[in-house]
Motif scaffolding. Structure first.
Motif, PDB file in Angstrom:
ATOM      1  N   ASN A   1       0.443   7.594   8.116  1.00  0.00           N
ATOM      2  CA  ASN A   1       0.609   7.925   6.705  1.00  0.00           C
ATOM      3  C   ASN A   1       1.552   6.955   6.010  1.00  0.00           C
ATOM      4  OD1 ASN A   1      -0.943  10.429   6.626  1.00  0.00           O
ATOM      5  ND2 ASN A   1       0.651  11.221   7.958  1.00  0.00           N
TER       6      ASN A   1
ATOM      7  N   SER B   1      -4.098   8.612  13.368  1.00  0.00           N
ATOM      8  CA  SER B   1      -3.870   8.118  12.015  1.00  0.00           C
ATOM      9  C   SER B   1      -2.388   7.861  11.746  1.00  0.00           C
ATOM     10  CB  SER B   1      -4.406   9.132  10.996  1.00  0.00           C
ATOM     11  OG  SER B   1      -3.713  10.362  11.116  1.00  0.00           O
TER      12      SER B   1
ATOM     13  N   TYR C   1      -0.953   8.582   1.576  1.00  0.00           N
ATOM     14  CA  TYR C   1      -2.262   8.052   1.949  1.00  0.00           C
ATOM     15  C   TYR C   1      -2.357   8.016   3.473  1.00  0.00           C
ATOM     16  CZ  TYR C   1      -2.160   6.571  -2.895  1.00  0.00           C
ATOM     17  OH  TYR C   1      -2.062   6.555  -4.264  1.00  0.00           O
ATOM     18  N   THR C   2      -3.455   8.524   3.998  1.00  0.00           N
ATOM     19  CA  THR C   2      -3.689   8.544   5.436  1.00  0.00           C
ATOM     20  C   THR C   2      -4.686   7.451   5.798  1.00  0.00           C
ATOM     21  OG1 THR C   2      -3.262  10.922   5.515  1.00  0.00           O
ATOM     22  CG2 THR C   2      -4.455   9.972   7.379  1.00  0.00           C
ATOM     23  N   TYR C   3      -4.353   6.691   6.842  1.00  0.00           N
ATOM     24  CA  TYR C   3      -5.198   5.596   7.320  1.00  0.00           C
ATOM     25  C   TYR C   3      -5.478   5.770   8.800  1.00  0.00           C
ATOM     26  CZ  TYR C   3      -4.103   3.154   3.009  1.00  0.00           C
ATOM     27  OH  TYR C   3      -3.984   2.810   1.683  1.00  0.00           O
TER      28      TYR C   3
ATOM     29  N   THR D   1      -6.095  11.301   0.978  1.00  0.00           N
ATOM     30  CA  THR D   1      -5.031  11.193  -0.012  1.00  0.00           C
ATOM     31  C   THR D   1      -4.582  12.600  -0.365  1.00  0.00           C
ATOM     32  OG1 THR D   1      -6.103   9.241  -0.963  1.00  0.00           O
ATOM     33  CG2 THR D   1      -4.458  10.338  -2.324  1.00  0.00           C
TER      34      THR D   1
ATOM     35  N   LYS E   1      -8.719   3.883   4.801  1.00  0.00           N
ATOM     36  CA  LYS E   1      -8.122   5.063   4.196  1.00  0.00           C
ATOM     37  C   LYS E   1      -9.028   6.254   4.444  1.00  0.00           C
ATOM     38  CE  LYS E   1      -7.491   5.117  -0.257  1.00  0.00           C
ATOM     39  NZ  LYS E   1      -6.930   5.109  -1.625  1.00  0.00           N
TER      40      LYS E   1
ATOM     41  N   THR F   1       0.836  -1.204   0.000  1.00  0.00           N
ATOM     42  CA  THR F   1       0.000   0.000   0.000  1.00  0.00           C
ATOM     43  C   THR F   1       0.867   1.247   0.000  1.00  0.00           C
ATOM     44  OG1 THR F   1      -1.610  -1.255   1.277  1.00  0.00           O
ATOM     45  CG2 THR F   1      -1.947   1.098   1.183  1.00  0.00           C
TER      46      THR F   1
END
Length: 100
Positions: free
Chosen positions: A78, A76, A86-88, A97, A94, A66
Motif C-alpha cells: 500500500n 500486495s 492505493y494498493t498494488y 483504492t 494497481k 505514486t
C-alpha cells in the motif's frame, strides 16, 4: 516459495525463505528495504520503488511520486497519497483504492 525474513548484514540483504534458508543476496545499495510481502520485497532508491522476488530478481518499478510507502502484506503493498491509499500487487499493477 514464501519469504520469511530479510536480514541486513553489512552491505547486504539476505532473503530468507520459509525453510529458514538463504534464497538470495542483494546489495544494500540496491535500495532501502521498505517492506516484505509473502513472496516479494519492496525497496526504495531515490524516487523509485522496486519489487524483487524471493530469488532476488527484479519484478517491477514504480515511481515513488505514486505515494508514500505504508506497508506490504500478503500479495500486495500500500502507498498513501493525500487522503487516499492505493494498493498494488508485486507486479506494480494497481489493484485497489480507498480513502485513508
Amino acid at each position: 516459495m514464501a519469504i520469511s525474513d530479510v536480514q541486513t548484514k553489512g552491505s547486504w540483504y539476505y532473503i530468507i525463505d520459509s525453510n529458514g534458508k538463504k534464497s538470495a543476496t542483494l546489495a544494500a545499495s540496491t535500495g532501502d528495504l521498505m517492506g516484505i510481502g509473502m513472496d516479494f520485497i519492496v525497496l526504495q532508491k531515490g524516487s523509485w520503488y522496486y519489487t524483487y522476488d524471493e530469488n532476488g530478481k527484479k519484478i517491477a518499478t514504480l515511481a515513488s511520486s505514486t505515494g508514500d510507502f505504508k506497508n506490504a502484506a500478503g500479495n500486495s503493498f500500500n502507498l498513501k497519497k493525500g487522503s487516499w491509499i492505493y494498493t498494488y500487487d508485486k507486479n506494480g499493477k494497481k489493484t485497489g483504492t480507498r480513502s485513508a
